[in-house]
Design an enzyme around this catalytic site. Structure first.
Site, mmCIF file in Angstrom:
data_model
loop_
_atom_site.group_PDB
_atom_site.id
_atom_site.type_symbol
_atom_site.label_atom_id
_atom_site.label_comp_id
_atom_site.label_asym_id
_atom_site.label_seq_id
_atom_site.Cartn_x
_atom_site.Cartn_y
_atom_site.Cartn_z
ATOM 1 N N GLU A 59 -17.773 10.546 -54.803
ATOM 2 C CA GLU A 59 -16.738 11.122 -53.731
ATOM 3 C C GLU A 59 -16.580 12.687 -53.715
ATOM 4 O O GLU A 59 -16.739 13.098 -54.773
ATOM 5 C CB GLU A 59 -15.432 10.486 -53.998
ATOM 6 N N GLU A 73 -11.792 5.037 -60.428
ATOM 7 C CA GLU A 73 -11.150 6.209 -61.147
ATOM 8 C C GLU A 73 -10.118 5.538 -62.244
ATOM 9 O O GLU A 73 -8.961 5.794 -62.410
ATOM 10 C CB GLU A 73 -10.101 7.096 -60.327
HETATM 11 C C1 GAL Z 1 -10.251 9.960 -54.799
HETATM 12 C C2 GAL Z 1 -9.851 8.602 -54.660
HETATM 13 C C3 GAL Z 1 -9.937 8.273 -53.227
HETATM 14 C C4 GAL Z 1 -9.061 9.163 -52.432
HETATM 15 C C5 GAL Z 1 -9.587 10.512 -52.635
HETATM 16 C C6 GAL Z 1 -8.630 11.614 -51.872
HETATM 17 O O1 GAL Z 1 -9.611 10.419 -56.195
HETATM 18 O O2 GAL Z 1 -10.704 7.761 -55.455
HETATM 19 O O3 GAL Z 1 -9.529 6.912 -53.438
HETATM 20 O O4 GAL Z 1 -7.780 9.020 -52.845
HETATM 21 O O5 GAL Z 1 -9.336 10.856 -54.048
HETATM 22 O O6 GAL Z 1 -8.973 12.614 -52.176
#
Ligand code: GAL
Length: 648
Positions: free
Chosen positions: A299, A145
């Site tokens: 994700e 990110e």
């Molecule tokens: C994302 C991040 C992950 C984790 C996740 C939790 O933005 O890449 O590492 O923190 O959020 O929601």
């Protein structure tokens, strides 16, 4: 790539080797075929400067390979180990108020610091050399990110270099930044600072340029790692996970062509129906960053939606519905953060594919059910998502609207764009998001929501689109400033006056406003004069009583509509209905809460239907339903919460 990906972030460094074995067995059971490994593993991989510990990762990679799970191997550069900051205190980030941050969380580095850049390339190279030939390695996941910024002296020096490149002459910078206001004229490049905490309001163009600068600077940092990995593994795709948030100064539409596969993280910020709408919006945006091609949901949360205050547990079926919405809109799979819920650490209560309760849980059963069904949808990959409508989206227009001291603090770019997207989602009409300046000729309708900043070139291309027969809908507070964030004089919206056939004399921010038709608006109104357009609706009552609120203008072969307030959803939906009818866009008229996406390849079409409502519904569609593997004849009965993918 011939399959859809299913899996998530896998952080084995948090667990013992006994757990790794169970993990791989459970992954097989759940249909997992791709995991992102090592995103935050730098201190486990390089516990001391230059001393690498690859043994554990060797074992994990081997185990995953034996289990048939491919690896999207991450470079851990989003979280340098504690020794890094102690050794290179100048590489720790400084916030706008001059406070240097210390290690203790993640993302604690300045990407402009030479020591950080060198260390980042170093660990990427070490990983690349170690695993280039490993049979589990399928993809590179650079960093995590990109978006972290800094205001330190390294950043200041890099910002000045970027400004010199953008403006060439200091006079041009002074003109673009309107430095004559408040005695900010620069006589030497060295006088320029990042927009640090100051006495009162910051110069808005300086703030905008700082975000533009960081987007380019972080891209350079990404490219450095990419070059090393490309050299070592020329055939493997390289990506990074794009994150979507108001703090992110990365213009993903420009980054899209720099990655081999666009990947996004998506965490809706609202619960209830809002989460469904945001899911569709995020997915459509990802597809636009990927230039219309497929992309990857890297994700999402397995079990919750976070509204900023608390987690809302995803009800039964909701994870699958969100995942299918992403797949329908072009994702090559569905991945999650994270595989196994952490026992400790800052995000221990974040949901996971294997929850704290273990595999004997609703969460894991739903994961396994969806993961093992996914291969049935593989034929969707590579087909086109149908859309006759485009909504314009621009990162710079978003950044500049985050400036202080706009005419109303309630003006919000994202809200405006999502409100437009919501109308089409509700009506079941497919949309693309497109950058200003994109070729719009393929679309029957183009919507421009609150595009406060627009360049001359983009304004020109929008006007040509209408001239050529396009149907345009522009909403309030658009076309106000140019690329230097300077007002286009002579009446708003300077960039679109001609095409819209109007001239706006003054803004009237309001809480609520009534229209002659009985409709309602809020937030905003404008004193609109007709200059060729006709009034479709007028303000009723208040200072603007009787003056035009919604206008329609025939321009060239096309039509341009303008709405000068933020309509409520009922009114906005009606207006969109009028615009699309005029443009000949088909309106499917589905039951409320049923999401539809259409895909097409040469001879085949697919209709993806997701019933988010609590009612069983009947939909007129005939064909082969991929999830159940049976032929369906219209009407298709879709139970509450159910989904179907019908090939015809
Ligand atoms: C994302 C991040 C992950 C984790 C996740 C939790 O933005 O890449 O590492 O923190 O959020 O929601």
């Amino acid at each position: 790539m011939t399959k859809l990906y299913f899996g998530g972030d896998y952080n084995p460094e948090q667990w013992s080797p006994e757990v790794w074995k169970e993990d791989v067995a459970l992954m097989r059971q759940a249909g997992v075929n791709l995991v992102t490994v090592g995103v935050f593993a730098w201190s486990s991989l390089e516990p001391e400067p230059g001393r690498y510990e690859f043994g554990w990762l060797d074992q994990v990679m081997d185990l995953l390979h034996e289990g048939g799970v491919q690896v999207d191997l991450a470079t851990p550069t989003a979280s340098p180990p504690p020794w890094f900051g102690l050794r290179h205190p100048d590489a720790l980030p400084v916030n706008a108020s001059g406070v240097r941050l210390t290690h203790g969380s993640r993302d604690t580095y300045c990407a402009c610091a030479p020591a950080y850049r060198e260390a980042a390339v170093g660990i990427a190279k070490a990983l690349g050399e170690r695993y280039a030939e490993h049979p589990a390695l399928a993809m590179w996941h650079v960093h995590n990110e990109y978006g972290t910024t800094c205001h330190c002296d390294h950043a200041a020096a890099a910002f000045r270099r970027w400004l010199q490149h953008r403006y060439g002459e200091l006079d041009r910078l002074n003109a673009a930044w309107t430095t004559a206001f408040w005695s900010q004229g620069y006589a030497d490049w060295e006088e320029i600072q990042p927009p640090r905490t100051t006495q009162y309001l910051v110069n808005p163009t300086q703030a905008l340029d700082f975000r533009r600068f960081w987007s380019d600077e972080l891209l350079e940092a990404f490219r450095e790692q990419k070059a090393v990995l490309r050299g070592l593994t020329p055939k493997l795709p390289i990506t990074t996970n794009f994150v979507f948030g108001g703090w992110v100064p990365v213009d993903h539409s420009r980054w899209g062509s720099e990655v081999d596969l666009v990947a996004i993280d998506h965490y809706p910020g609202s619960a209830g129906r809002g989460a469904e709408e945001q899911t569709a919006f995020g997915a459509d945006l990802a597809r636009s960053w990927a230039g219309g091609k497929s992309w990857l949901l890297m994700e999402q949360a397995a079990g919750s939606v976070n509204d900023g205050h608390r987690l809302h547990t995803k009800e039964p079926g909701r994870m699958a519905r969100h995942s299918l919405s992403h797949l329908a809109r072009g994702s090559r799979g569905a991945l999650f953060f994270q595989w196994r819920a952490s026992r400790g650490g800052a995000e221990m209560f974040h949901s996971a594919m294997v929850p704290h309760a273990g595999p004997d849980s609703r969460r894991f059963r739903e994961i396994a059910e969806f993961g093992t069904a996914l291969p049935r949808l593989a034929e969707l990959d590579g087909s086109e998502v149908e859309a006759e409508v485009a909504i314009l989206w621009d990162a710079e227009a978003w950044w500049v609207m985050q400036a202080t001291h706009l005419p109303s603090e309630d003006l919000d770019y994202l809200t405006a764009v999502q409100a437009a997207h919501r109308q089409f989602w509700t009506a079941g009409i497919g949309v693309d998001l497109a950058g200003p300046g994109a070729d719009l000729s393929a679309y029957r309708v183009v919507v421009v929501p609150s595009l406060y900043l627009v360049s001359d070139a983009a304004a020109e291309s929008i006007a040509r689109y209408v001239e050529g027969g396009g149907h345009l809908l522009v909403t309030y507070f658009s076309g106000i400033v140019d690329q230097d964030a300077q007002v286009r004089l002579g009446g708003y919206p300077g960039a679109f006056r001609d095409v819209l056939g109007i001239r706006v004399e003054e803004f009237h921010p309001v809480a609520e406003v009534e229209l002659a038709s009985g409709g309602r608006g809020g937030l905003w109104s404008e004193h609109v004069h007709l200059a060729g357009a006709e009034a479709v609706d007028r303000y009723a009552g208040g200072v603007l009583d009787g003056s035009p609120a919604i206008t329609r203008h025939e321009y060239g072969e096309g039509v341009a509509w303008y709405v000068s307030t933020q309509l409520d959803d009922a009114g906005y939906g009606e207006l969109v209905g009028q615009v699309v009818r005029g443009a000949g866009v088909a309106q499917p008229g589905l039951p409320a809460g049923v999401e539809v996406v259409r895909r097409k390849a040469e001879q085949v079409t697919w209709t993806v239907l997701i019933n988010h409502s609590e009612e069983d519904v009947a939909i007129p569609v005939t064909g082969f339903e991929l999830l159940s593997g049976v032929e369906v004849v219209s009407p298709l009965r879709l139970a509450a919460g159910a989904q179907a993918v019908v090939r015809a």
